[in-house]
Design a protein around this motif. Sequence first.
Motif, PDB file in Angstrom:
ATOM      1  N   PRO A  87       1.288  -1.094  -0.260  1.00 37.56           N
ATOM      2  CA  PRO A  87      -0.162  -0.189  -0.144  1.00 37.56           C
ATOM      3  C   PRO A  87       0.648   1.421  -0.165  1.00 37.56           C
ATOM      4  O   PRO A  87       0.465   2.072  -0.884  1.00 37.56           O
ATOM      5  CB  PRO A  87      -1.015  -0.130   2.113  1.00 37.56           C
ATOM      6  N   LEU A  88       1.388   1.241   1.030  1.00 41.15           N
ATOM      7  CA  LEU A  88       2.870   2.869   0.770  1.00 41.15           C
ATOM      8  C   LEU A  88       3.604   2.819  -0.342  1.00 41.15           C
ATOM      9  O   LEU A  88       4.206   3.629  -0.696  1.00 41.15           O
ATOM     10  CB  LEU A  88       3.588   1.905   1.967  1.00 41.15           C
ATOM     11  N   CYS A  89       3.977   1.810  -0.951  1.00 40.91           N
ATOM     12  CA  CYS A  89       4.427   1.762  -2.484  1.00 40.91           C
ATOM     13  C   CYS A  89       3.553   1.992  -3.273  1.00 40.91           C
ATOM     14  O   CYS A  89       4.002   3.308  -3.964  1.00 40.91           O
ATOM     15  CB  CYS A  89       5.342   0.292  -3.222  1.00 40.91           C
ATOM     16  N   ARG A  90       2.120   2.263  -3.237  1.00 39.74           N
ATOM     17  CA  ARG A  90       1.609   2.421  -4.587  1.00 39.74           C
ATOM     18  C   ARG A  90       1.695   4.104  -3.827  1.00 39.74           C
ATOM     19  O   ARG A  90       0.954   4.727  -4.997  1.00 39.74           O
ATOM     20  CB  ARG A  90       0.179   1.679  -3.986  1.00 39.74           C
ATOM     21  N   ILE A  91       0.843   4.298  -3.250  1.00 36.39           N
ATOM     22  CA  ILE A  91       1.122   5.594  -2.334  1.00 36.39           C
ATOM     23  C   ILE A  91       2.428   6.394  -3.194  1.00 36.39           C
ATOM     24  O   ILE A  91       2.012   7.550  -3.218  1.00 36.39           O
ATOM     25  CB  ILE A  91       0.957   5.964  -1.078  1.00 36.39           C
ATOM     26  N   ASN A  92       3.401   5.710  -1.916  1.00 35.04           N
ATOM     27  CA  ASN A  92       4.741   6.578  -2.543  1.00 35.04           C
ATOM     28  C   ASN A  92       4.295   6.542  -4.220  1.00 35.04           C
ATOM     29  O   ASN A  92       4.881   7.800  -4.683  1.00 35.04           O
ATOM     30  CB  ASN A  92       6.100   5.783  -2.130  1.00 35.04           C
ATOM     31  N   LEU A  93       4.304   6.034  -5.174  1.00 33.31           N
ATOM     32  CA  LEU A  93       5.099   5.827  -6.397  1.00 33.31           C
ATOM     33  C   LEU A  93       3.744   6.936  -7.232  1.00 33.31           C
ATOM     34  O   LEU A  93       3.684   7.915  -7.764  1.00 33.31           O
ATOM     35  CB  LEU A  93       5.375   4.578  -6.866  1.00 33.31           C
ATOM     36  N   PHE A  94       2.011   6.936  -6.390  1.00 31.56           N
ATOM     37  CA  PHE A  94       1.264   7.479  -7.120  1.00 31.56           C
ATOM     38  C   PHE A  94       1.515   9.719  -6.104  1.00 31.56           C
ATOM     39  O   PHE A  94       1.594  10.168  -7.204  1.00 31.56           O
ATOM     40  CB  PHE A  94       0.082   7.656  -5.675  1.00 31.56           C
ATOM     41  N   MET A  95       2.449   9.720  -5.180  1.00 31.79           N
ATOM     42  CA  MET A  95       2.469  10.359  -4.504  1.00 31.79           C
ATOM     43  C   MET A  95       3.536  11.391  -6.289  1.00 31.79           C
ATOM     44  O   MET A  95       3.658  12.360  -6.351  1.00 31.79           O
ATOM     45  CB  MET A  95       3.197  11.561  -3.748  1.00 31.79           C
ATOM     46  N   LEU A  96       4.466  10.753  -6.403  1.00 31.68           N
ATOM     47  CA  LEU A  96       6.038  10.921  -7.048  1.00 31.68           C
ATOM     48  C   LEU A  96       4.874  11.513  -8.503  1.00 31.68           C
ATOM     49  O   LEU A  96       6.073  12.367  -9.053  1.00 31.68           O
ATOM     50  CB  LEU A  96       6.403   9.688  -7.279  1.00 31.68           C
ATOM     51  N   ALA A  97       4.497  10.802  -9.359  1.00 30.64           N
ATOM     52  CA  ALA A  97       3.279  10.646 -10.481  1.00 30.64           C
ATOM     53  C   ALA A  97       2.654  11.782 -10.196  1.00 30.64           C
ATOM     54  O   ALA A  97       2.771  12.830 -11.149  1.00 30.64           O
ATOM     55  CB  ALA A  97       3.086   9.703 -10.974  1.00 30.64           C
ATOM     56  N   ALA A  98       1.877  12.227  -9.286  1.00 26.36           N
ATOM     57  CA  ALA A  98       1.281  13.189  -9.110  1.00 26.36           C
ATOM     58  C   ALA A  98       1.828  14.230  -8.981  1.00 26.36           C
ATOM     59  O   ALA A  98       0.527  15.114  -9.993  1.00 26.36           O
ATOM     60  CB  ALA A  98      -0.155  12.575  -8.542  1.00 26.36           C
ATOM     61  N   LEU A 143      -7.348  16.533 -12.194  1.00 27.81           N
ATOM     62  CA  LEU A 143      -6.984  15.822 -12.950  1.00 27.81           C
ATOM     63  C   LEU A 143      -5.921  14.810 -13.686  1.00 27.81           C
ATOM     64  O   LEU A 143      -6.112  14.315 -13.669  1.00 27.81           O
ATOM     65  CB  LEU A 143      -6.941  16.890 -14.865  1.00 27.81           C
ATOM     66  N   THR A 144      -5.120  15.600 -12.683  1.00 26.32           N
ATOM     67  CA  THR A 144      -3.240  14.440 -12.111  1.00 26.32           C
ATOM     68  C   THR A 144      -3.416  13.566 -11.313  1.00 26.32           C
ATOM     69  O   THR A 144      -3.049  12.542 -11.558  1.00 26.32           O
ATOM     70  CB  THR A 144      -2.137  16.169 -11.872  1.00 26.32           C
ATOM     71  N   LEU A 145      -4.388  14.193 -10.475  1.00 32.21           N
ATOM     72  CA  LEU A 145      -4.585  13.340  -9.151  1.00 32.21           C
ATOM     73  C   LEU A 145      -5.515  11.723  -9.629  1.00 32.21           C
ATOM     74  O   LEU A 145      -4.862  10.482 -10.106  1.00 32.21           O
ATOM     75  CB  LEU A 145      -5.305  13.731  -8.608  1.00 32.21           C
ATOM     76  N   SER A 146      -6.280  12.423 -10.889  1.00 31.62           N
ATOM     77  CA  SER A 146      -7.802  11.061 -10.983  1.00 31.62           C
ATOM     78  C   SER A 146      -7.071   9.954 -12.460  1.00 31.62           C
ATOM     79  O   SER A 146      -6.830   8.955 -12.336  1.00 31.62           O
ATOM     80  CB  SER A 146      -9.074  11.941 -12.091  1.00 31.62           C
ATOM     81  N   LEU A 147      -5.718  11.052 -13.003  1.00 30.94           N
ATOM     82  CA  LEU A 147      -4.956  10.563 -13.855  1.00 30.94           C
ATOM     83  C   LEU A 147      -3.793   9.210 -13.424  1.00 30.94           C
ATOM     84  O   LEU A 147      -3.471   8.212 -14.293  1.00 30.94           O
ATOM     85  CB  LEU A 147      -4.411  11.218 -14.889  1.00 30.94           C
ATOM     86  N   SER A 173       6.676  -8.178 -18.841  1.00 31.66           N
ATOM     87  CA  SER A 173       6.927  -8.951 -20.081  1.00 31.66           C
ATOM     88  C   SER A 173       5.513  -8.669 -21.081  1.00 31.66           C
ATOM     89  O   SER A 173       5.245  -7.721 -21.886  1.00 31.66           O
ATOM     90  CB  SER A 173       6.946  -9.965 -19.984  1.00 31.66           C
ATOM     91  N   THR A 174       4.175  -8.368 -20.301  1.00 34.15           N
ATOM     92  CA  THR A 174       2.725  -7.769 -20.919  1.00 34.15           C
ATOM     93  C   THR A 174       2.704  -5.720 -20.132  1.00 34.15           C
ATOM     94  O   THR A 174       2.192  -6.799 -18.857  1.00 34.15           O
ATOM     95  CB  THR A 174       2.151  -8.951 -21.664  1.00 34.15           C
ATOM     96  N   ILE A 175       2.875  -5.206 -20.745  1.00 35.69           N
ATOM     97  CA  ILE A 175       1.872  -4.425 -19.641  1.00 35.69           C
ATOM     98  C   ILE A 175       0.828  -4.110 -19.448  1.00 35.69           C
ATOM     99  O   ILE A 175      -0.309  -3.736 -20.142  1.00 35.69           O
ATOM    100  CB  ILE A 175       2.676  -3.091 -19.763  1.00 35.69           C
ATOM    101  N   PRO A 176      -0.115  -3.743 -17.507  1.00 39.75           N
ATOM    102  CA  PRO A 176      -1.473  -3.749 -17.976  1.00 39.75           C
ATOM    103  C   PRO A 176      -1.673  -2.571 -18.304  1.00 39.75           C
ATOM    104  O   PRO A 176      -1.098  -1.303 -18.072  1.00 39.75           O
ATOM    105  CB  PRO A 176      -1.183  -4.052 -16.156  1.00 39.75           C
ATOM    106  N   VAL A 177      -2.905  -2.437 -18.743  1.00 36.50           N
ATOM    107  CA  VAL A 177      -3.279  -1.572 -19.115  1.00 36.50           C
ATOM    108  C   VAL A 177      -3.313  -0.431 -17.955  1.00 36.50           C
ATOM    109  O   VAL A 177      -2.832   0.759 -18.977  1.00 36.50           O
ATOM    110  CB  VAL A 177      -4.944  -2.153 -19.474  1.00 36.50           C
ATOM    111  N   GLY A 178      -3.297  -0.417 -16.975  1.00 37.66           N
ATOM    112  CA  GLY A 178      -3.285   1.277 -16.039  1.00 37.66           C
ATOM    113  C   GLY A 178      -2.252   1.371 -16.204  1.00 37.66           C
ATOM    114  O   GLY A 178      -1.672   2.478 -15.855  1.00 37.66           O
ATOM    115  N   ILE A 179      -1.327   0.074 -16.405  1.00 35.68           N
ATOM    116  CA  ILE A 179       0.752   0.686 -16.254  1.00 35.68           C
ATOM    117  C   ILE A 179       1.186   1.525 -17.347  1.00 35.68           C
ATOM    118  O   ILE A 179       1.548   2.181 -17.759  1.00 35.68           O
ATOM    119  CB  ILE A 179       1.254  -0.058 -16.169  1.00 35.68           C
ATOM    120  N   LEU A 180      -0.008   1.005 -18.677  1.00 36.07           N
ATOM    121  CA  LEU A 180       0.216   1.203 -19.738  1.00 36.07           C
ATOM    122  C   LEU A 180       0.112   2.850 -20.157  1.00 36.07           C
ATOM    123  O   LEU A 180       0.307   4.329 -20.572  1.00 36.07           O
ATOM    124  CB  LEU A 180      -0.067   0.327 -21.109  1.00 36.07           C
ATOM    125  N   LEU A 181      -1.311   3.185 -19.670  1.00 37.59           N
ATOM    126  CA  LEU A 181      -1.483   4.601 -19.009  1.00 37.59           C
ATOM    127  C   LEU A 181      -1.021   5.533 -18.691  1.00 37.59           C
ATOM    128  O   LEU A 181      -0.382   6.603 -19.402  1.00 37.59           O
ATOM    129  CB  LEU A 181      -3.506   4.831 -19.171  1.00 37.59           C
TER     130      LEU A 181
END
Length: 321
Positions: A87-98, A143-147, A173-181
């Motif tokens: 969970p914190l991994c996702r939140i940290n990377l979410f904060m970095l990207a957003a 917009l940035t948070l939702s994307l 090997s096969t990129i998930p749709v969400g990660i491809l976005l």
Amino acid sequence: MKNSTMHCLSSQSNVASILPPVLIIEFLLGIPGNAIALWIFWFRMKVRRPSMVYLLNLVLADFLLILSLPFRIDNLLRGEHWIFGDPLCRINLFMLAANRSASISFMTVVAAERYFKIVHPHHRINHLSVKWASAMSCGVWALTLSLRIPLLTNQLLQEHNGSFLCRSFSSYSTIPVGILLHYLLYVAEFFLPFSVLLFCAFRITWVLKRRSMNRDRKIRSAIRVVAVITLVFAVCFGPGIVTGLTALLIKQLSPWDCVSFRVASEWFSASIAFTYLNSVLDPLIYCFSSTVFRNTLKKSINYLGLCQLEVSRRGSVTSIT
């Protein structure tokens, strides 16, 4: 996530050994710089204009980006072993990207605002109220948070040789749709804003030279502001795009060449230092380009009694606010 779903997955020992000192320095410089800038914009500056709303949001994005840095430093000091769970991994990377996206957005808005004031001085966008500027800023954040929601809904923690790797850009090997976005947004949010910045810089310079106004101090300052923003943008966000696209190109053209792919991936991971560098440099941009901000900073230093600095009386002349 099982390694069978990954392509040429490996730990990045070179990045883990080189990057932490750089990130620690950026954190030690970025936290006070952005905290002071946030304090000045929020509490000390009396002028309220739409451009100041954009700058305040830019400071906020930079400050939040820096706050996520200690987790990344700890991860690298442990040899890229994430101990805080998925969970914190996702939140940290979410904060970095957003916050990276928000920072890019507001840098672009600031440059575009300069463009309209100089090239199209009578355009109605120059007469937006603070209320409308605030509403637009809220829209940018929404917009940035939702994307970036895919970073919260996809598993980003991978196990490799007893370590847990926390990466948003990984060796799928096969990129998930969400990660491809996420990948597509990463590329688009560089090329589209950078194109806007280049257009603003060249258009402002061309129009002012044609009007023979390029010798005026205020006009030179306006050109300098957009040029500095464009330069900082290219330096801080360009390396990630170049190395990231190189890694993807190697994967597509030579999927069997794991050595080259891993080298390009390590360079891409190292480029995160340039992303955080943007948060360190932005407070310097405020001081460099805005007399209003610089004078308010001097007044604040004088008020605290740290030293006595001369305040310019032409604070309303050279300003991006």
